[in-house]
Design an enzyme around this catalytic site. Structure first.
Site, PDB file in Angstrom:
ATOM      1  N   LYS A   1       0.849  -1.189   0.000  1.00 57.93           N
ATOM      2  CA  LYS A   1       0.000   0.000   0.000  1.00 57.93           C
ATOM      3  C   LYS A   1       0.888   1.244   0.000  1.00 57.93           C
ATOM      4  CE  LYS A   1      -3.979  -2.182   0.416  1.00 57.93           C
ATOM      5  NZ  LYS A   1      -5.105  -2.069  -0.543  1.00 57.93           N
TER       6      LYS A   1
ATOM      7  N   ASP B   1      -0.584   0.068  -4.352  1.00 54.27           N
ATOM      8  CA  ASP B   1      -2.013   0.409  -4.325  1.00 54.27           C
ATOM      9  C   ASP B   1      -2.214   1.681  -3.514  1.00 54.27           C
ATOM     10  OD1 ASP B   1      -4.755   0.510  -4.160  1.00 54.27           O
ATOM     11  OD2 ASP B   1      -5.011  -1.463  -3.244  1.00 54.27           O
TER      12      ASP B   1
ATOM     13  N   HIS C   1     -10.394  -8.058  -7.518  1.00 51.99           N
ATOM     14  CA  HIS C   1     -10.124  -7.504  -6.191  1.00 51.99           C
ATOM     15  C   HIS C   1     -10.673  -8.397  -5.086  1.00 51.99           C
ATOM     16  CE1 HIS C   1     -11.884  -4.943  -2.850  1.00 51.99           C
ATOM     17  NE2 HIS C   1     -10.601  -4.706  -2.716  1.00 51.99           N
TER      18      HIS C   1
ATOM     19  N   ASP D   1     -14.734  -6.759  -9.216  1.00 47.90           N
ATOM     20  CA  ASP D   1     -15.008  -7.477  -7.963  1.00 47.90           C
ATOM     21  C   ASP D   1     -16.438  -8.033  -8.061  1.00 47.90           C
ATOM     22  OD1 ASP D   1     -16.233  -7.718  -5.334  1.00 47.90           O
ATOM     23  OD2 ASP D   1     -14.531  -6.631  -4.477  1.00 47.90           O
TER      24      ASP D   1
END
Ligand code: MG
Length: 365
Positions: free
Chosen positions: A171, A200, A302, A275
């Site tokens: 992240k 991300d 995801h 997703d």
């Protein structure tokens, strides 16, 4: 209509599953998963189970849509007519469609119907949904959360690389570029150049800051930059995709096929992370996956590893599955992970071994 395949009952419960570990990113923390869980039974004795999720809020609203609007309309419908049921339920919720809450409610129903369909045809979901391959590469997210101090981050990533994993995600979105760079540089040095390293930002940047950080991350051989900008900034993502060599990944926050199409057709997504819960189920998920294939864009779904392992294996565009195990508290089996790959379950149905007693124990509504 075949009376044996008609739906005779449909119920929903809200299950709260604690997160296995602390999870934070640039905009939020994930402490518990609200899980709307739907059971649908047919006259010929099949029981399908579907679910969706929120990472903490809105579950009660999804439950209200299911109980007040969707589930009563299922009774008497032919469980084989999944497209018809999906369209009918969507039409019945026009005043809240498109939108995340409706998509999450639709998904739980749709996934339960796919469970029934796969059971009835005696196929695992990966085969029922397309059957392209039996396993996909898996990358780890569980060791890359934003709150993890750099030394622990490095140890965690090194440990998975040593265990044979080939990819992990870190992240980003620390207050300064220098902090992000320090963490990523340390990880890259620890895992080596052959390790696939994704980052991300969870929608955390402005356009200019995303460009600044992307340029800096290019030196580190980053495999993709995920959600650099707010999810409704399609133009910004397209602009960024043109100006950085790092592939742009988006999709986890998109709730309609049309939104995904806009990203794909606009050159704003190099990796589509659709997703199945947030897009409204397996039915629309597959449409996005096929559209991505037509535009030569890969699919790396995801979250929802336990479901997406089968879907990513089903379609030609499927690539990475994301490792965030979340159903351990309500299942009796785990996704088989081996040599950096996740194997799609090979038994009929969804491929998730629900433990109904544990589900009962975590039911809150
Ligand atoms: Mg993400």
């Amino acid at each position: 209509m075949c009376t044996l395949t008609r739906i005779t009952s449909a119920s929903a419960r809200l299950v709260v599953i604690p997160a296995a570990t602390e999870r934070t990113d640039a905009i939020q923390a994930f402490a518990a998963q609200e899980t709307p869980f739907v059971e649908i039974a047919t006259a010929d004795g099949f029981v399908g189970r579907g679910y969706s999720y929120t990472i903490g809020t809105g579950g009660s609203a999804v439950m209200a849509l299911l109980r007040d609007v969707m589930l009563p309309r299922l009774i008497g419908e032919d469980s084989r007519k999944i497209e018809h049921v999906w369209s009918m339920l969507r039409a019945s919720t026009r005043s809240t469609t498109p939108g995340t809450l409706t998509a999450l409610a639709l998904a739980a129903v749709d996934i339960a119907l796919w469970d029934i369909s796969a059971q009835r045809s005696q196929q695992p979901l990966a085969l029922a949904a397309g059957g392209h391959r039996t396993s996909t590469p898996v990358y780890d997210t569980e060791h890359g959360w934003l709150h993890i101090p750099t030394d622990e981050l490095v140890d965690g990533m090194r440990s998975i690389a040593d265990a044979g994993w080939t990819a992990g995600k870190v992240k980003v979105g620390k207050p300064t570029l220098a902090e992000d760079l320090e963490r990523l540089t340390a990880v890259r040095e620890a895992v080596g150049d052959d390790f696939t390293l994704m980052v991300d930002a969870n929608q955390g940047f402005t356009r200019s800051e995303a460009m600044r950080r992307a340029r800096a991350f290019e030196e580190l051989g980053v495999a993709w930059l995920e959600e650099p900008l707010p999810a409704d900034d399609v133009q910004g993502h397209a602009m960024l995709a043109r100006q950085t060599s790092i592939p742009i990944a988006v999709g986890e926050t998109l709730t309609t096929i049309g939104q995904c199409a806009e990203y794909l057709a606009g050159g704003a997504a190099s990796v589509m992370q659709v997703d199945a819960a947030r897009i409204g189920g397996i039915t629309p998920w597959l449409k996005v996956a096929h559209l991505a294939e037509a535009l030569n864009v890969s699919i790396a779904p995801h979250f929802l590893m336990e479901l997406h392992v089968s879907l990513a294996a089903a379609v030609p565009a499927g690539t990475w599955v994301e490792h965030i195990p979340q159903l351990g508290a309500v299942t009796s089996g785990q996704v088989l992970l081996e040599h950096g790959r996740a194997h799609a379950p090979d038994f009929p149905g969804l491929g998730i071994s629900w433990d109904l007693d544990k589900i009962e124990g975590l039911t809150v509504a």
